[in-house]
Design an enzyme around this catalytic site. Structure first.
Site, mmCIF file in Angstrom:
data_model
loop_
_atom_site.group_PDB
_atom_site.id
_atom_site.type_symbol
_atom_site.label_atom_id
_atom_site.label_comp_id
_atom_site.label_asym_id
_atom_site.label_seq_id
_atom_site.Cartn_x
_atom_site.Cartn_y
_atom_site.Cartn_z
ATOM 1 N N HIS A 5 0.857 -1.190 0.000
ATOM 2 C CA HIS A 5 0.000 0.000 0.000
ATOM 3 C C HIS A 5 0.895 1.243 0.000
ATOM 4 C CE1 HIS A 5 -4.162 1.612 1.303
ATOM 5 N NE2 HIS A 5 -3.456 2.620 0.786
ATOM 6 N N LEU A 6 0.886 1.931 -1.111
ATOM 7 C CA LEU A 6 1.702 3.131 -1.288
ATOM 8 C C LEU A 6 1.499 4.106 -0.133
ATOM 9 C CD1 LEU A 6 3.445 4.978 -3.170
ATOM 10 C CD2 LEU A 6 1.277 5.838 -4.066
ATOM 11 N N HIS A 7 2.585 4.650 0.367
ATOM 12 C CA HIS A 7 2.507 5.684 1.407
ATOM 13 C C HIS A 7 3.760 6.563 1.333
ATOM 14 C CE1 HIS A 7 4.430 2.125 3.200
ATOM 15 N NE2 HIS A 7 5.076 2.949 4.009
ATOM 16 N N GLN A 8 3.530 7.836 1.552
ATOM 17 C CA GLN A 8 4.631 8.800 1.561
ATOM 18 C C GLN A 8 4.800 9.336 2.968
ATOM 19 O OE1 GLN A 8 6.119 11.716 -1.442
ATOM 20 N NE2 GLN A 8 4.665 13.006 -0.379
#
Length: 181
Positions: A137-140
């Site tokens: 799950h993409l996260h910045q």
């Protein structure tokens, strides 16, 4: 009385005092780390079903949201994520990409208003090999930084001292987010 007291049972005797942080063991042992890449086991997807307070959600947009990091590098360390369970930045559609960038900018403004950091580290680790703890799950990360925040505690003691409970930090940042709309 001596300045240092020997602590037995900690390995090679030295003059270092120990600050025990047993709460970090859940992170080290991988608590809540998904076993697979599906949405069912994803802690970021689970957060969406909780109240903002319980999930440490700071703000929700149309396609993305901001949430505090459970294991922060610094006070106020938050993450921007798409609602969609996608692993890679290139998987975002145009609307998600725009709101993702806008939320990152807004997070920086909110952190500046709430706690006056001197700078920021922004980053996405794409894939487990690149250091992503939850690669599915993409996260910045948006990590506020202050001069001297990398003092002897994290450098020598491998311990970060946080001055505020996560729930209090979430309230402060969520309130600031609303006020700076």
């Amino acid at each position: 009385m001596t300045e240092f007291e020997e602590q037995r049972g900690v390995g090679v005797p030295d003059a270092l005092q120990r600050l025990w942080t047993p709460h970090r063991m859940s992170y080290i042992r991988g608590a809540d780390k998904p076993a697979g890449d599906d949405e069912a086991g994803c802690p970021f997807c689970r957060v969406l079903g909780l109240t903002d307070e319980d999930g440490l959600v700071i703000a929700r947009g149309r396609t993305v949201f901001a949430v505090l990091n459970l294991y922060p590098y610094n006070p106020g360390h938050l993450m921007v994520l798409p609602y969609r369970h996608v692993p890679d930045y290139t998987d975002l559609d145009p609307a998600e990409t725009v709101e993702f960038a806008e939320f990152t900018q807004r997070a920086m403004r909110v952190l500046r208003a709430a706690s006056a950091p001197h700078g920021f580290n922004l980053g996405m680790n794409q894939g487990a090999v690149a250091g992503a703890g939850i690669a599915a799950h993409l996260h910045q990360h948006v990590v506020p930084r202050w001069g001297g925040d990398a003092n002897f505690m994290p450098v020598v003691g491998h311990t970060k001292v946080l001055p505020q409970l996560l729930g209090e930090t979430r309230s402060l940042l969520a309130d600031t987010w609303r006020r700076t709309a």
